[in-house]
Design a protein around this motif. Sequence first.
Motif, mmCIF file in Angstrom:
data_model
loop_
_atom_site.group_PDB
_atom_site.id
_atom_site.type_symbol
_atom_site.label_atom_id
_atom_site.label_comp_id
_atom_site.label_asym_id
_atom_site.label_seq_id
_atom_site.Cartn_x
_atom_site.Cartn_y
_atom_site.Cartn_z
ATOM 1 N N CYS A 124 0.835 -1.214 0.000
ATOM 2 C CA CYS A 124 0.000 0.000 0.000
ATOM 3 C C CYS A 124 0.868 1.262 0.000
ATOM 4 O O CYS A 124 0.522 2.259 -0.633
ATOM 5 N N GLY A 125 1.999 1.200 0.694
ATOM 6 C CA GLY A 125 2.933 2.335 0.702
ATOM 7 C C GLY A 125 3.511 2.570 -0.687
ATOM 8 O O GLY A 125 3.682 3.719 -1.127
ATOM 9 N N PHE A 126 3.778 1.479 -1.372
ATOM 10 C CA PHE A 126 4.280 1.560 -2.749
ATOM 11 C C PHE A 126 3.228 2.216 -3.652
ATOM 12 O O PHE A 126 3.538 3.109 -4.447
ATOM 13 N N LEU A 127 1.963 1.787 -3.492
ATOM 14 C CA LEU A 127 0.879 2.399 -4.277
ATOM 15 C C LEU A 127 0.818 3.891 -4.015
ATOM 16 O O LEU A 127 0.668 4.700 -4.936
ATOM 17 N N VAL A 211 9.088 -0.468 -12.068
ATOM 18 C CA VAL A 211 7.794 -0.471 -11.374
ATOM 19 C C VAL A 211 7.056 -1.795 -11.605
ATOM 20 O O VAL A 211 6.468 -2.365 -10.682
ATOM 21 N N LEU A 212 7.138 -2.300 -12.824
ATOM 22 C CA LEU A 212 6.519 -3.594 -13.122
ATOM 23 C C LEU A 212 7.113 -4.691 -12.230
ATOM 24 O O LEU A 212 6.391 -5.490 -11.624
ATOM 25 N N LEU A 213 8.446 -4.697 -12.115
ATOM 26 C CA LEU A 213 9.103 -5.709 -11.276
ATOM 27 C C LEU A 213 8.698 -5.556 -9.819
ATOM 28 O O LEU A 213 8.477 -6.545 -9.112
ATOM 29 N N SER A 214 8.566 -4.305 -9.369
ATOM 30 C CA SER A 214 8.147 -4.072 -7.977
ATOM 31 C C SER A 214 6.753 -4.622 -7.738
ATOM 32 O O SER A 214 6.493 -5.243 -6.710
#
Length: 230
Positions: A124-127, A211-214
């Motif tokens: 959620c933090g990444f989002l 970002v895709l890999l994350s």
Amino acid sequence: MEEKAKAEEKKTGMIEAWLRKHRYLYDGATRHPFILSIHDGTISIDSFKTWLAQDYLFVRALVPFAASVLIKAWKESDESGDVEVILRGVASLEDEISWFKREANKWGVPLSDVVPQRPNVKYCGFLESLISPEVKYTVAITAFWAIEAVYHESFALCIEEGSKTPPELKETCARWGNEAFHGNYCKSLQKIANRRLQKASDEELKKAEVVLLSVLEHELDFWNMSRGNV
Ligand SMILES: Cc1ncc(CNC=O)c(N)n1
């Protein structure tokens, strides 16, 4: 990468090229033991309940991210049709949140006291970090596609012919695994992402790939959490 090869990948679709390149991680996220255990009918109901409660919180956090992608589409997109595709996705999240509440009720999972586990907090933090206006539309739409595609591919497996998915989980799986809505929605997002990536600078391409890999790593951790191995 060689310029000619890169130009070729842009033409045929960056997403497809990245999925080939990162197949191992993508399969890890879409063919996870949690999903395989639904597919073969061996899933423990505790894992399912953990997933349900945690995913409810995740989907609530997905709403502002999806809304931020909508704003980016409106501001930055070269095609007005993008807004409708994303708006459909945003709108479907309202129904999804109601569904989570009904489903949790059915399983006796009290959503009011769910505490987000570490992998969920991190995801959620990444989002939230992607909501920043500094993150370009191209990068954000790539992430959004990946988030939806992992769920679609995962749950589509569970409703395939011959799967032994427990009948009481079929509806859950069909929610994300169905072609009519979710499959087509993912295809539309993929088309937008590919179109944007085709025109992206090298720097933007690099950011979108990272970002895709994350996303794939966060999805893997999310499944691991649901199985109880954090
Ligand atoms: C962890 C995770 N990833 C993707 C989705 C699918 N998007 C909306 O529902 C989801 N529900 N949860």
